[in-house]
Design a protein around this motif. Structure first.
Motif, PDB file in Angstrom:
ATOM      1  N   PRO A   1      19.810   8.350  22.777  1.00  0.00           N
ATOM      2  CA  PRO A   1      18.613   7.589  23.161  1.00  0.00           C
ATOM      3  C   PRO A   1      17.350   8.108  22.475  1.00  0.00           C
ATOM      4  N   VAL A   2      16.364   7.218  22.377  1.00  0.00           N
ATOM      5  CA  VAL A   2      15.051   7.565  21.821  1.00  0.00           C
ATOM      6  C   VAL A   2      14.037   7.481  22.960  1.00  0.00           C
ATOM      7  N   VAL A   3      13.313   8.575  23.189  1.00  0.00           N
ATOM      8  CA  VAL A   3      12.307   8.590  24.258  1.00  0.00           C
ATOM      9  C   VAL A   3      10.950   8.918  23.648  1.00  0.00           C
ATOM     10  N   LYS A   4       9.931   8.219  24.104  1.00  0.00           N
ATOM     11  CA  LYS A   4       8.584   8.451  23.586  1.00  0.00           C
ATOM     12  C   LYS A   4       7.885   9.483  24.460  1.00  0.00           C
ATOM     13  N   GLN A   5       7.366  10.503  23.822  1.00  0.00           N
ATOM     14  CA  GLN A   5       6.596  11.542  24.501  1.00  0.00           C
ATOM     15  C   GLN A   5       5.302  11.746  23.717  1.00  0.00           C
ATOM     16  N   ASP A   6       4.185  11.377  24.357  1.00  0.00           N
ATOM     17  CA  ASP A   6       2.902  11.434  23.672  1.00  0.00           C
ATOM     18  C   ASP A   6       2.988  10.540  22.434  1.00  0.00           C
ATOM     19  N   ASP A   7       2.735  11.056  21.249  1.00  0.00           N
ATOM     20  CA  ASP A   7       2.793  10.213  20.060  1.00  0.00           C
ATOM     21  C   ASP A   7       4.034  10.499  19.218  1.00  0.00           C
ATOM     22  N   VAL A   8       5.059  11.068  19.839  1.00  0.00           N
ATOM     23  CA  VAL A   8       6.290  11.413  19.134  1.00  0.00           C
ATOM     24  C   VAL A   8       7.471  10.694  19.791  1.00  0.00           C
ATOM     25  N   TYR A   9       8.331  10.129  18.963  1.00  0.00           N
ATOM     26  CA  TYR A   9       9.587   9.569  19.452  1.00  0.00           C
ATOM     27  C   TYR A   9      10.667  10.646  19.293  1.00  0.00           C
ATOM     28  N   ILE A  10      11.258  11.040  20.414  1.00  0.00           N
ATOM     29  CA  ILE A  10      12.282  12.087  20.400  1.00  0.00           C
ATOM     30  C   ILE A  10      13.649  11.427  20.376  1.00  0.00           C
ATOM     31  N   LEU A  11      14.411  11.693  19.327  1.00  0.00           N
ATOM     32  CA  LEU A  11      15.780  11.195  19.221  1.00  0.00           C
ATOM     33  C   LEU A  11      16.702  12.242  19.845  1.00  0.00           C
ATOM     34  N   GLU A  12      17.153  11.970  21.059  1.00  0.00           N
ATOM     35  CA  GLU A  12      17.939  12.938  21.818  1.00  0.00           C
ATOM     36  C   GLU A  12      19.400  12.918  21.372  1.00  0.00           C
ATOM     37  N   LEU A  13      19.798  13.999  20.726  1.00  0.00           N
ATOM     38  CA  LEU A  13      21.141  14.096  20.171  1.00  0.00           C
ATOM     39  C   LEU A  13      22.017  15.074  20.944  1.00  0.00           C
ATOM     40  N   PHE A  14      21.620  15.363  22.194  1.00  0.00           N
ATOM     41  CA  PHE A  14      22.291  16.432  22.944  1.00  0.00           C
ATOM     42  C   PHE A  14      23.035  15.931  24.169  1.00  0.00           C
TER      43      PHE A  14
ATOM     44  N   VAL B   1      10.500  23.303  16.385  1.00  0.00           N
ATOM     45  CA  VAL B   1      10.221  23.528  14.962  1.00  0.00           C
ATOM     46  C   VAL B   1       9.957  22.192  14.268  1.00  0.00           C
ATOM     47  N   GLY B   2      10.764  21.174  14.591  1.00  0.00           N
ATOM     48  CA  GLY B   2      10.573  19.855  13.986  1.00  0.00           C
ATOM     49  C   GLY B   2       9.269  19.212  14.373  1.00  0.00           C
ATOM     50  N   VAL B   3       8.898  19.308  15.648  1.00  0.00           N
ATOM     51  CA  VAL B   3       7.633  18.707  16.106  1.00  0.00           C
ATOM     52  C   VAL B   3       6.445  19.421  15.482  1.00  0.00           C
ATOM     53  N   LYS B   4       6.490  20.740  15.434  1.00  0.00           N
ATOM     54  CA  LYS B   4       5.384  21.507  14.853  1.00  0.00           C
ATOM     55  C   LYS B   4       5.254  21.225  13.358  1.00  0.00           C
ATOM     56  N   ALA B   5       6.362  21.182  12.659  1.00  0.00           N
ATOM     57  CA  ALA B   5       6.311  20.889  11.220  1.00  0.00           C
ATOM     58  C   ALA B   5       5.695  19.526  10.971  1.00  0.00           C
ATOM     59  N   ALA B   6       6.037  18.554  11.809  1.00  0.00           N
ATOM     60  CA  ALA B   6       5.484  17.209  11.651  1.00  0.00           C
ATOM     61  C   ALA B   6       3.970  17.207  11.839  1.00  0.00           C
ATOM     62  N   SER B   7       3.476  18.058  12.734  1.00  0.00           N
ATOM     63  CA  SER B   7       2.024  18.118  12.943  1.00  0.00           C
ATOM     64  C   SER B   7       1.314  18.676  11.718  1.00  0.00           C
ATOM     65  N   LYS B   8       2.045  19.402  10.886  1.00  0.00           N
ATOM     66  CA  LYS B   8       1.458  19.974   9.679  1.00  0.00           C
ATOM     67  C   LYS B   8       1.490  19.010   8.496  1.00  0.00           C
ATOM     68  N   VAL B   9       2.585  18.271   8.346  1.00  0.00           N
ATOM     69  CA  VAL B   9       2.772  17.511   7.102  1.00  0.00           C
ATOM     70  C   VAL B   9       3.134  16.043   7.335  1.00  0.00           C
ATOM     71  N   GLY B  10       3.126  15.575   8.594  1.00  0.00           N
ATOM     72  CA  GLY B  10       3.525  14.199   8.879  1.00  0.00           C
ATOM     73  C   GLY B  10       2.567  13.166   8.307  1.00  0.00           C
ATOM     74  N   GLU B  11       3.082  11.977   8.072  1.00  0.00           N
ATOM     75  CA  GLU B  11       2.297  10.874   7.537  1.00  0.00           C
ATOM     76  C   GLU B  11       1.956   9.890   8.656  1.00  0.00           C
ATOM     77  N   ASP B  12       1.113   8.921   8.338  1.00  0.00           N
ATOM     78  CA  ASP B  12       0.562   8.026   9.358  1.00  0.00           C
ATOM     79  C   ASP B  12       1.470   6.821   9.606  1.00  0.00           C
ATOM     80  N   VAL B  13       2.662   7.101  10.109  1.00  0.00           N
ATOM     81  CA  VAL B  13       3.608   6.066  10.540  1.00  0.00           C
ATOM     82  C   VAL B  13       4.273   6.608  11.803  1.00  0.00           C
ATOM     83  N   PRO B  14       4.962   5.768  12.582  1.00  0.00           N
ATOM     84  CA  PRO B  14       5.661   6.286  13.760  1.00  0.00           C
ATOM     85  C   PRO B  14       6.588   7.438  13.397  1.00  0.00           C
ATOM     86  N   LEU B  15       6.536   8.498  14.205  1.00  0.00           N
ATOM     87  CA  LEU B  15       7.279   9.720  13.925  1.00  0.00           C
ATOM     88  C   LEU B  15       8.462   9.854  14.875  1.00  0.00           C
ATOM     89  N   VAL B  16       9.639  10.072  14.307  1.00  0.00           N
ATOM     90  CA  VAL B  16      10.842  10.364  15.080  1.00  0.00           C
ATOM     91  C   VAL B  16      11.239  11.800  14.796  1.00  0.00           C
TER      92      VAL B  16
END
Length: 463
Positions: A89-102, A389-404
Motif C-alpha cells: 500500500p501507499v500511504v500519504k504522510q505530510d508531503d511524502v507518499y510512503i510505499l509500504e513494502l513490509f 535515510v530515503g526520506v532525508k535524502a529526498a529532502s536534500k536532492v528531491g525535485e518538485d514532483v510527488p515524492l514516493v
C-alpha cells in the motif's frame, strides 16, 4: 523472452534456465535481451488492476515459458502470505507518499520477491524431479525473507551467510529460530561484503556448483529484480489517482543497487518518473558513484541501517551494461579493473549519463535518528532507519514532483535505532515477540570460502 549475461559469453537462455542458473556461468549477471515497452493503453489498463493481477501481467512479459495458469497460481500463492489486501500500500504522510513494502511474513521488502522466487524454485524442481541447494549472503533482511520463502519446501536446502554481530537482534532471531531440516544459518566473522565475495567465489567454481546443484536467492538472481519492478508501477498508479500528476519521483534507500535497479528497469519499460533518488547511509560508494563518478572501495561502517552496510553492490554490473550501451567487453574491462584495484572511474560524458538517471545523497546515523524523531513527532508515523535515510535524502536532492519513498522494512525490526530516536515506548509486534525464547540453530565460521564449501558439501542434497 531470452536472457543474456552482462559479460557476453552466455546468451539465448530461457526464463527457466536464467532462474536456475542465478549467476551466469561466465561470472556475469543475467538480463533480458530486450526490455518490453509498455504502450499508453497498456499503462491505462494496468492502472486499474489489483496488485496480484498487475504482478501477473508484468512478470508474464518476462516469464514467457511458464504456462499462464501456472504463473497466475504462483503469483497468487506468493502474495497470499501478505497481511495487507493491497500487498504494497501507499500511504500519504505530510508531503511524502510512503510505499509500504513490509507487509510480508518477515516485515521487509525482500518478501515481495522471495516469496515468489521460493514458489518458482519449488515449481521447477518438482516438475523436473531435481534438487537445489540455495546459498546466499545477507546484510539482514534477505536471509530471513529467503528462509521464509523456502522453509519446508520440497527438494530445496538453503544456506544463509550473515556477518556475525552486524545484523539487528530481530533480524538474527528471524533467521536462526527457523530450525526446519532444510535451513542452515552461518554467522561469519566478517562483513556482508566478505559473505558476498564468498558466494561469488563459490558460484564461479563451476564444478562445485554443478556437483552440488547450487542456486542463488541473492539479487544476482534476475527474478529478485523482476518481482520488484511491479511495485514501482503500482505506487505510481496510486499516487496518480490522488494527485493527477503524470510524473513522480522515487527515493530508494539502497546498498546493493537491486531495489533501485528494479525502478530503473521500470523506467525503461515506460514508467513516467523523474530521476531516481539513490539514498545511502555512511557506506556511500553508490552516492560517490553518482555524484563524483567514483566507484571505489572503502571500509564498511556498522550503522543503524545495517541492511545498507555494503560497499560492493552486487547489482551494479547490471547498470554498467546499460551505461555502456550493451558493450559487454567494456563491462568485463571495468569489472576486472575493480577486482584488481578496487576502483572504477567514469568520464565526464558517462557522469552526465549517470546523472540523467539518478541523483544521490548520503545520510549518517545522526541524521537518520533526527529524521525518525522529527517525522514521528510531526506526523505520528514511525520510519524504520532505512526508510528514514530515503526520506532525508529526498529532502536534500528531491525535485518538485510527488515524492514516493520506499519503506523497506517495518520499524519493529530495528528496536535499537527506534529506542534511540524516540522516547515513546512502542508496543511489541506479536509476530516478533513469538520468536523470543524459541530454539535457535546457527553455525559460526571464519570468512573462508573453503570452510563454507565444506559445510555446504556436508549438508547438501545432490540432483
Amino acid at each position: 523472452m531470452k536472457y543474456c549475461s552482462t559479460r557476453g559469453q552466455v546468451r539465448d537462455l530461457s526464463f527457466s534456465d536464467a532462474v536456475m542458473m542465478g549467476l551466469a556461468s561466465d561470472g556475469g549477471l543475467l538480463l533480458p535481451e530486450q526490455i518490453p515497452q509498455l504502450t499508453q493503453p497498456q499503462l491505462e489498463s494496468f492502472s486499474r488492476l489489483s496488485y496480484t493481477d498487475l504482478a501477473y501481467e508484468i512478470i508474464s512479459l518476462y516469464a514467457t515459458d511458464v504456462p499462464a495458469a501456472d504463473l497466475r497460481r504462483l503469483v497468487n500463492t506468493s502474495y497470499a502470505s501478505f497481511n495487507h489486501p493491497e500487498i504494497t500500500p501507499v500511504v500519504k504522510q505530510d508531503d511524502v507518499y510512503i510505499l509500504e513494502l513490509f507487509h510480508g511474513p518477515t516485515l521487509a521488502f525482500k518478501d515481495v520477491a522471495l516469496q515468489f522466487l521460493g514458489n518458482l524454485f519449488e515449481y521447477y524442481l518438482i516438475r523436473d524431479n531435481r534438487n537445489l541447494n540455495i546459498i546466499g549472503a545477507t546484510s539482514g533482511d534477505t536471509g530471513s525473507a529467503a528462509i521464509a520463502g523456502v522453509r519446508g519446501k520440497k527438494n530445496i536446502n538453503i544456506f544463509i551467510l550473515f556477518p556475525f554481530g552486524r545484523v539487528s537482534s530481530v533480524q538474527e532471531m528471524q533467521m536462526t529460530t527457523v530450525t526446519d531440516d532444510n535451513v542452515f544459518n552461518v554467522a561469519i566473522d566478517g562483513t556482508f561484503d566478505d559473505a558476498q565475495a564468498i558466494i561469488k567465489e563459490i558460484f564461479n567454481d563451476q564444478q562445485f556448483k554443478q556437483t552440488h546443484a547450487l542456486g542463488s536467492i541473492n539479487s544476482i538472481n534476475w527474478v529478485r529484480v523482476l518481482a520488484q519492478i511491479v511495485y514501482y508501477f503500482y505506487a505510481y498508479f496510486r499516487v496518480r489517482e490522488q494527485t493527477a500528476c503524470e510524473q513522480v519521483q522515487f527515493s530508494v534507500p539502497t546498498g546493493n543497487f537491486g531495489d533501485i535497479f528494479a525502478g530503473y528497469i521500470a523506467g525503461k519499460m515506460g514508467l513516467p518518473t523523474r530521476r531516481f533518488i539513490l539514498a545511502t547511509n555512511s557506506n556511500n560508494i553508490l552516492c560517490r558513484f553518482v555524484n563524483e563518478g567514483d566507484y571505489s572501495l572503502a571500509d564498511v561502517h556498522h550503522s543503524l541501517s545495517p541492511s545498507m552496510d555494503i560497499q560492493v553492490a552486487s547489482n551494479f554490473e547490471r547498470y554498467l551494461y546499460y551505461l555502456y550501451e550493451g558493450d559487454t567487453a567494456a563491462v568485463v574491462t571495468a569489472m576486472d579493473r575493480f577486482k584488481k584495484t578496487g576502483k572504477i572511474t567514469f568520464s565526464a560524458a558517462l557522469q552526465t549519463k549517470i546523472q540523467q538517471d539518478f541523483v544521490a545523497a548520503s545520510v549518517d546515523d545522526q541524521q537518520t535518528l533526527e529524521q525518525i524523531s522529527s517525522f514521528y513527532h510531526h506526523t505520528g508515523y514511525l520510519l524504520d532507519p532505512h526508510t528514514a535515510v530515503g526520506v532525508k535524502a529526498a529532502s536534500k536532492v528531491g525535485e518538485d514532483v510527488p515524492l514516493v519513498c520506499l519503506a523497506t522494512a517495518h520499524p519493529a525490526k530495528f528496536p535499537e535505532a527506534i529506542n534511540k530516536a524516540i522516547k515513546d515506548k512502542r508496543p511489541p509486534l506479536e509476530i516478533i515477540e513469538r520468536l523470543r525464547g524459541l530454539p535457535r540453530r546457527c553455525e559460526r565460521l571464519a570468512a573462508d570460502a573453503s570452510l563454507i564449501k565444506e559445510m555446504v558439501a556436508r549438508n547438501s542434497s545432490k540432483s
